[in-house]
Motif scaffolding. Sequence first.
Motif, PDB file in Angstrom:
ATOM      1  N   PRO A   1      -1.974  -5.075  -1.336  1.00 48.14           N
ATOM      2  CA  PRO A   1      -2.970  -5.784  -0.535  1.00 48.14           C
ATOM      3  C   PRO A   1      -2.863  -5.434   0.956  1.00 48.14           C
ATOM      4  CG  PRO A   1      -2.043  -7.261  -2.160  1.00 48.14           C
ATOM      5  CD  PRO A   1      -1.243  -5.986  -2.254  1.00 48.14           C
ATOM      6  N   GLY A   2      -3.982  -5.053   1.523  1.00 50.86           N
ATOM      7  CA  GLY A   2      -4.034  -4.681   2.928  1.00 50.86           C
ATOM      8  C   GLY A   2      -3.798  -3.213   3.198  1.00 50.86           C
ATOM      9  N   GLU A   3      -3.369  -2.455   2.173  1.00 49.52           N
ATOM     10  CA  GLU A   3      -3.048  -1.040   2.384  1.00 49.52           C
ATOM     11  C   GLU A   3      -4.270  -0.209   2.724  1.00 49.52           C
ATOM     12  OE1 GLU A   3      -0.632   2.576   0.092  1.00 49.52           O
ATOM     13  OE2 GLU A   3      -1.028   0.682  -0.945  1.00 49.52           O
ATOM     14  N   GLN A   4      -5.359  -0.409   1.994  1.00 48.62           N
ATOM     15  CA  GLN A   4      -6.551   0.390   2.266  1.00 48.62           C
ATOM     16  C   GLN A   4      -7.073   0.149   3.678  1.00 48.62           C
ATOM     17  OE1 GLN A   4      -9.739   0.766  -0.525  1.00 48.62           O
ATOM     18  NE2 GLN A   4      -8.432   0.520  -2.318  1.00 48.62           N
TER      19      GLN A   4
ATOM     20  N   PHE B   1      -5.354  -0.772   6.285  1.00 50.67           N
ATOM     21  CA  PHE B   1      -4.444  -0.195   7.268  1.00 50.67           C
ATOM     22  C   PHE B   1      -4.614   1.315   7.366  1.00 50.67           C
ATOM     23  CE2 PHE B   1      -0.439   1.776   8.514  1.00 50.67           C
ATOM     24  CZ  PHE B   1      -0.200   1.130   9.714  1.00 50.67           C
ATOM     25  N   VAL B   2      -4.637   2.013   6.220  1.00 51.19           N
ATOM     26  CA  VAL B   2      -4.716   3.469   6.282  1.00 51.19           C
ATOM     27  C   VAL B   2      -6.085   3.930   6.780  1.00 51.19           C
ATOM     28  CG1 VAL B   2      -2.916   3.807   4.567  1.00 51.19           C
ATOM     29  CG2 VAL B   2      -5.305   3.695   3.818  1.00 51.19           C
ATOM     30  N   LYS B   3      -7.131   3.144   6.555  1.00 48.62           N
ATOM     31  CA  LYS B   3      -8.426   3.487   7.143  1.00 48.62           C
ATOM     32  C   LYS B   3      -8.364   3.359   8.653  1.00 48.62           C
ATOM     33  CE  LYS B   3     -13.386   2.656   7.063  1.00 48.62           C
ATOM     34  NZ  LYS B   3     -13.466   2.709   8.550  1.00 48.62           N
ATOM     35  N   ALA B   4      -7.687   2.326   9.144  1.00 50.96           N
ATOM     36  CA  ALA B   4      -7.530   2.162  10.587  1.00 50.96           C
ATOM     37  C   ALA B   4      -6.742   3.333  11.177  1.00 50.96           C
ATOM     38  CB  ALA B   4      -6.838   0.841  10.898  1.00 50.96           C
ATOM     39  N   VAL B   5      -5.740   3.808  10.447  1.00 48.43           N
ATOM     40  CA  VAL B   5      -4.975   4.969  10.898  1.00 48.43           C
ATOM     41  C   VAL B   5      -5.874   6.197  10.981  1.00 48.43           C
ATOM     42  CG1 VAL B   5      -3.162   6.600  10.227  1.00 48.43           C
ATOM     43  CG2 VAL B   5      -2.727   4.146  10.129  1.00 48.43           C
ATOM     44  N   ALA B   6      -6.688   6.416   9.959  1.00 41.40           N
ATOM     45  CA  ALA B   6      -7.589   7.567   9.964  1.00 41.40           C
ATOM     46  C   ALA B   6      -8.594   7.472  11.114  1.00 41.40           C
ATOM     47  CB  ALA B   6      -8.325   7.655   8.627  1.00 41.40           C
ATOM     48  N   ASP B   7      -9.147   6.290  11.349  1.00 39.18           N
ATOM     49  CA  ASP B   7     -10.082   6.113  12.464  1.00 39.18           C
ATOM     50  C   ASP B   7      -9.405   6.423  13.792  1.00 39.18           C
ATOM     51  OD1 ASP B   7     -12.041   5.350  10.679  1.00 39.18           O
ATOM     52  OD2 ASP B   7     -11.797   3.196  11.033  1.00 39.18           O
ATOM     53  N   ALA B   8      -8.148   6.016  13.911  1.00 41.43           N
ATOM     54  CA  ALA B   8      -7.412   6.277  15.150  1.00 41.43           C
ATOM     55  C   ALA B   8      -7.115   7.767  15.306  1.00 41.43           C
ATOM     56  CB  ALA B   8      -6.117   5.470  15.166  1.00 41.43           C
ATOM     57  N   CYS B   9      -6.891   8.459  14.193  1.00 38.66           N
ATOM     58  CA  CYS B   9      -6.702   9.911  14.256  1.00 38.66           C
ATOM     59  C   CYS B   9      -7.946  10.592  14.825  1.00 38.66           C
ATOM     60  CB  CYS B   9      -6.399  10.470  12.869  1.00 38.66           C
ATOM     61  SG  CYS B   9      -4.722  10.186  12.266  1.00 38.66           S
ATOM     62  N   VAL B  10      -9.120  10.141  14.384  1.00 36.23           N
ATOM     63  CA  VAL B  10     -10.379  10.703  14.875  1.00 36.23           C
ATOM     64  C   VAL B  10     -10.493  10.475  16.384  1.00 36.23           C
ATOM     65  CG1 VAL B  10     -12.886  10.527  14.781  1.00 36.23           C
ATOM     66  CG2 VAL B  10     -11.550  10.444  12.666  1.00 36.23           C
TER      67      VAL B  10
ATOM     68  N   HIS C   1       0.178   5.903   3.391  1.00 29.04           N
ATOM     69  CA  HIS C   1       0.294   4.770   2.480  1.00 29.04           C
ATOM     70  C   HIS C   1       1.105   3.670   3.151  1.00 29.04           C
ATOM     71  CE1 HIS C   1      -1.118   6.529  -1.413  1.00 29.04           C
ATOM     72  NE2 HIS C   1      -0.834   7.659  -0.790  1.00 29.04           N
ATOM     73  N   CYS C   2       1.090   2.498   2.531  1.00 27.66           N
ATOM     74  CA  CYS C   2       2.031   1.428   2.852  1.00 27.66           C
ATOM     75  C   CYS C   2       2.688   0.993   1.552  1.00 27.66           C
ATOM     76  CB  CYS C   2       1.329   0.225   3.487  1.00 27.66           C
ATOM     77  SG  CYS C   2       0.644   0.540   5.119  1.00 27.66           S
ATOM     78  N   ASP C   3       3.909   0.526   1.649  1.00 24.95           N
ATOM     79  CA  ASP C   3       4.639   0.079   0.471  1.00 24.95           C
ATOM     80  C   ASP C   3       4.410  -1.403   0.216  1.00 24.95           C
ATOM     81  OD1 ASP C   3       6.175   1.454  -1.438  1.00 24.95           O
ATOM     82  OD2 ASP C   3       7.497   2.216   0.125  1.00 24.95           O
ATOM     83  N   GLY C   4       4.775  -1.840  -0.976  1.00 24.80           N
ATOM     84  CA  GLY C   4       4.719  -3.251  -1.335  1.00 24.80           C
ATOM     85  C   GLY C   4       5.788  -3.549  -2.361  1.00 24.80           C
TER      86      GLY C   4
ATOM     87  N   PHE D   1       6.586  -1.630   4.687  1.00 28.37           N
ATOM     88  CA  PHE D   1       6.231  -2.587   3.632  1.00 28.37           C
ATOM     89  C   PHE D   1       5.318  -3.687   4.182  1.00 28.37           C
ATOM     90  CE2 PHE D   1       9.586  -0.519   1.451  1.00 28.37           C
ATOM     91  CZ  PHE D   1       9.572  -0.903   0.119  1.00 28.37           C
ATOM     92  N   LEU D   2       4.104  -3.748   3.661  1.00 29.63           N
ATOM     93  CA  LEU D   2       3.198  -4.833   4.056  1.00 29.63           C
ATOM     94  C   LEU D   2       3.627  -6.172   3.477  1.00 29.63           C
ATOM     95  CD1 LEU D   2      -0.297  -3.104   3.844  1.00 29.63           C
ATOM     96  CD2 LEU D   2       0.804  -4.008   5.891  1.00 29.63           C
ATOM     97  N   THR D   3       4.526  -6.155   2.504  1.00 34.06           N
ATOM     98  CA  THR D   3       5.009  -7.396   1.888  1.00 34.06           C
ATOM     99  C   THR D   3       6.248  -7.941   2.592  1.00 34.06           C
ATOM    100  OG1 THR D   3       6.154  -5.970   0.289  1.00 34.06           O
ATOM    101  CG2 THR D   3       4.060  -6.945  -0.395  1.00 34.06           C
ATOM    102  N   ASN D   4       6.702  -7.263   3.638  1.00 35.63           N
ATOM    103  CA  ASN D   4       7.831  -7.732   4.433  1.00 35.63           C
ATOM    104  C   ASN D   4       7.318  -8.199   5.786  1.00 35.63           C
ATOM    105  OD1 ASN D   4       9.932  -6.775   6.729  1.00 35.63           O
ATOM    106  ND2 ASN D   4      11.048  -7.549   4.958  1.00 35.63           N
ATOM    107  N   SER D   5       7.714  -9.373   6.220  1.00 38.40           N
ATOM    108  CA  SER D   5       7.155  -9.939   7.444  1.00 38.40           C
ATOM    109  C   SER D   5       7.473  -9.092   8.678  1.00 38.40           C
ATOM    110  CB  SER D   5       7.659 -11.370   7.650  1.00 38.40           C
ATOM    111  OG  SER D   5       9.078 -11.400   7.725  1.00 38.40           O
ATOM    112  N   GLY D   6       8.693  -8.541   8.729  1.00 32.09           N
ATOM    113  CA  GLY D   6       9.058  -7.718   9.869  1.00 32.09           C
ATOM    114  C   GLY D   6       8.287  -6.417   9.921  1.00 32.09           C
TER     115      GLY D   6
END
Length: 225
Positions: free
Chosen positions: A71-74, A76-85, A122-125, A196-201
């Motif tokens: 949850p939340g991975e897509q 986040f990685v879309k935001a990363v791609a937009d920032a790359c552009v 990617h992000c882990d969970g 890890f998006l499932t870790n608060s830190g």
Amino acid sequence: MTHEHEPGAEAEGGPENDQSLPDAADAPVHATAEESDAPPWPLGDEGGPVVRILVVQMGHCFRTSGATGTPGEQAFVKAVADACVEHIERPGPPGREHWRLRVIKADEPLEQYAGDAFVAFHCDGSTRPDARGASVGYPNAAGQSLARAWKHAYERHGWSGGFRQDNYTESLKKYYGTRKAVEAGNPRAFIAECGFLTNSGDKALLTGPGGVDRVVRALFEALGI
């Protein structure tokens, strides 16, 4: 890795969807990245710069079924791609103008993977909230060099969540992203699990101020852009 296994995951999903892999939560976390810099890019036939293609894949985007990521991975990685552009279009030091960016979603034809560098973000969970740390995976020495340069730059730009062991296992070699990149003649290819998006830190580092920018700056620095 740590998402639930689904039928056909090797064809549809990323490394985190392969049930034959150990849980990423069980891998050790290293406090710092190993220092390694990618080798210099070769010059063109005339000894001058050539235009190079960076392929950025948004892990799991834009699937609505099957291997959809944690949850939340897509997002986040879309935001990363937009920032790359945005980053590659900014005025900057000499050399940036010699790069072109191709952003691809999860499922693209083989020819879209062709280029001079490839990264699947990617992000882990995990079901364990204490599991944390970024990691990389790669199929060969060229991918390893670029991946480790990204890790070192990621840490330098403020990633403090530590790093899990590089995890390109026999099973992970089946991951379609890096495999397709190599098949398309793009061997400097790696997978970046940004945390890890499932870790608060880790989540605070990833989604808080500067989190996306840290991922992107590390990539461009690793490439020498």
